[in-house]
Design an enzyme around this catalytic site. Structure first.
Site, PDB file in Angstrom:
ATOM      1  CG  HIS A   1      96.805   1.191 -38.238  1.00 32.89           C
ATOM      2  ND1 HIS A   1      97.526  -0.203 -37.826  1.00 32.89           N
ATOM      3  CD2 HIS A   1      96.724   0.718 -39.498  1.00 32.89           C
ATOM      4  CE1 HIS A   1      97.744  -0.901 -38.667  1.00 32.89           C
ATOM      5  NE2 HIS A   1      97.163  -0.403 -39.970  1.00 32.89           N
TER       6      HIS A   1
ATOM      7  CD  GLU B   1      97.056  -0.465 -46.659  1.00 35.15           C
ATOM      8  OE1 GLU B   1      96.984   0.212 -47.485  1.00 35.15           O
ATOM      9  OE2 GLU B   1      97.912  -0.713 -45.821  1.00 35.15           O
TER      10      GLU B   1
END
Length: 218
Positions: free
Chosen positions: A11, A84
């Site tokens: 990202h 994550e």
């Protein structure tokens, strides 16, 4: 039937990236730089003619994925397994704050301990989660297709290592992905191979971060 190429895309930049603050599962959106990074990278990835875009469900990944999906005329499929690494009690802290609050666990992490404590997700669990999520994304399309997977720094690195069949202790030798940069895996008869790593537009890049300053936690 499975994809012939997986593009693993990290990202764009967030305020916590800029502050070098551990994000983990914290749901932090892209900042203006991150939005520009995604808009810059999206045409390059759209040129690969992806058949599917699969994203972590956290906002920073989903916003990045949306930039490509709009350009490529695709819907985004979300998968929470692409989140994550969970960094437990470190989430929301800078590295100096982590060192001050948890010096022993930080020392174990620096030394390469795969399970340093502080409720941090063990490295082997992250590797297995990333590998499973990447394989599932590849299986969404027919042979010969390209799938773009939008995820986070730690999950990208460990998921790639897992899909390549690397042992857990070898994966940390990979460098981290920069914001809005990607890795390409190609499928061959013998399995997946690493075709490119940490590639993408050089403009609007975040400043280099020394690996020992913080984990791949964004």
């Amino acid at each position: 039937m499975t994809a012939s190429r997986l593009v693993i895309w990290r990202h764009g930049n967030t305020d916590w990236n800029r502050e070098r603050r551990v994000q983990g599962h914290s749901d932090i959106p892209l900042n203006p730089l991150g939005l520009r990074q995604a808009a810059t990278a999206a045409p390059m990835l759209a040129a690969l003619r992806p058949a599917a875009v699969v994203s972590s469900d956290l906002a920073r990944a989903r916003q990045t994925a949306d930039a490509l999906a709009e350009r490529a005329g695709l819907a985004v499929t979300t998968d929470p397994r692409l989140r994550e690494r969970h960094f437990g009690r470190w989430q929301g802290r800078t590295m100096p704050e982590v060192i001050d609050a948890h010096p022993h666990e930080h020392a174990r992490w620096v030394a390469g301990d795969p399970d340093p404590g502080c409720e941090i997700e063990p490295r082997d669990r992250l590797l297995a989660r990333g590998r499973t999520a990447f394989a599932a994304a590849a299986d969404l399309v027919s042979d010969g297709a390209v799938v773009v997977v939008v995820t986070h720094g730690g999950t990208a690195k460990h998921g790639v290592g897992g899909l390549l069949g690397w042992p857990d202790e070898l994966v940390p030798t990979l460098g981290g992905l920069g914001n809005c940069r990607w890795t390409v895996l190609e499928r061959r008869v013998a399995g997946w191979r690493l075709a490119a790593y940490n590639v993408g537009p050089s403009v609007l890049a975040e400043p280099a971060i020394i690996a020992t300053e913080r984990p791949d936690a964004g």
